[in-house]
Design an enzyme around this catalytic site. Structure first.
Site, PDB file in Angstrom:
ATOM      1  N   CYS A  45       0.900  -1.122   0.001  1.00  0.00           N
ATOM      2  CA  CYS A  45       0.126   0.096   0.033  1.00  0.00           C
ATOM      3  C   CYS A  45       0.818   1.374   0.008  1.00  0.00           C
ATOM      4  CB  CYS A  45      -0.816   0.072   1.188  1.00  0.00           C
ATOM      5  SG  CYS A  45      -2.104  -1.391   1.174  1.00  0.00           S
ATOM      6  N   THR A  46       1.941   1.047   0.681  1.00  0.00           N
ATOM      7  CA  THR A  46       3.065   2.487   0.738  1.00  0.00           C
ATOM      8  C   THR A  46       3.589   2.493  -0.677  1.00  0.00           C
ATOM      9  OG1 THR A  46       3.458   1.904   3.015  1.00  0.00           O
ATOM     10  CG2 THR A  46       5.021   3.177   1.760  1.00  0.00           C
TER      11      THR A  46
END
Length: 158
Positions: A45-46
């Site tokens: 997600c980062t």
């Protein structure tokens, strides 16, 4: 209720970072990318958020707003946004209203256990509020660039 390509996306209003409420109706006239990710501050997600962040100027040039959505609370979203320097708002969808609208809650397996979670998915909404493209079961590498290409094409055609 399923949203199909070419159909209007029902309006939604949700709490977002920057002490804002995001409403699809308020974004009429702009294209909107709504990308769903499983959990703030996790590696995939980062990376995905960073890929959208790094292309924000190009999305802006294509008249396209970026919104990230997960079930994380606002504090987790604010921390994620600040730590990663995201230059777009993140929606906190704890009650899964937006997730259900786009049907991204799926049965997932983690370490042999089943649970309901967000299937990484992205939706491109045109300037009139209709669903133009969707990507489900997204793999992060190259995804933001693919979405940007679609946003540019859509903007050029309008």
């Amino acid at each position: 209720m399923s949203i199909s390509i070419g159909q209007p996306v029902p309006d939604f209003t949700a709490s977002a970072t920057g002490d804002t409420r995001v409403s699809l109706a308020d974004l009429q006239g702009r294209q909107v990318v709504v990308y769903f990710y499983p959990k703030a501050s996790t590696p995939g997600c980062t990376t995905e958020g960073g890929d959208f962040r790094d292309r924000k100027d190009a999305f802006d040039a294509a008249n396209t707003v970026i919104l990230g959505v997960s079930r994380d609370g606002l504090r987790a979203q604010e921390n994620f946004k600040a730590k990663q320097g995201f230059n777009f708002e993140l929606i906190s969808d704890k009650d899964e209203t937006v997730c259900r609208l786009f049907e991204v809650i799926k049965l997932k397996k983690l370490y042999g256990k089943e649970h309901l979670g967000i299937e990484r998915s992205t939706f491109l909404i045109d300037a009139e509020g209709r669903l133009a493209r969707e990507w489900r079961g997204v793999k992060v590498p190259g995804h933001a660039e693919e979405v940007l290409d679609a946003a540019r094409e859509l903007h050029a055609a309008s």
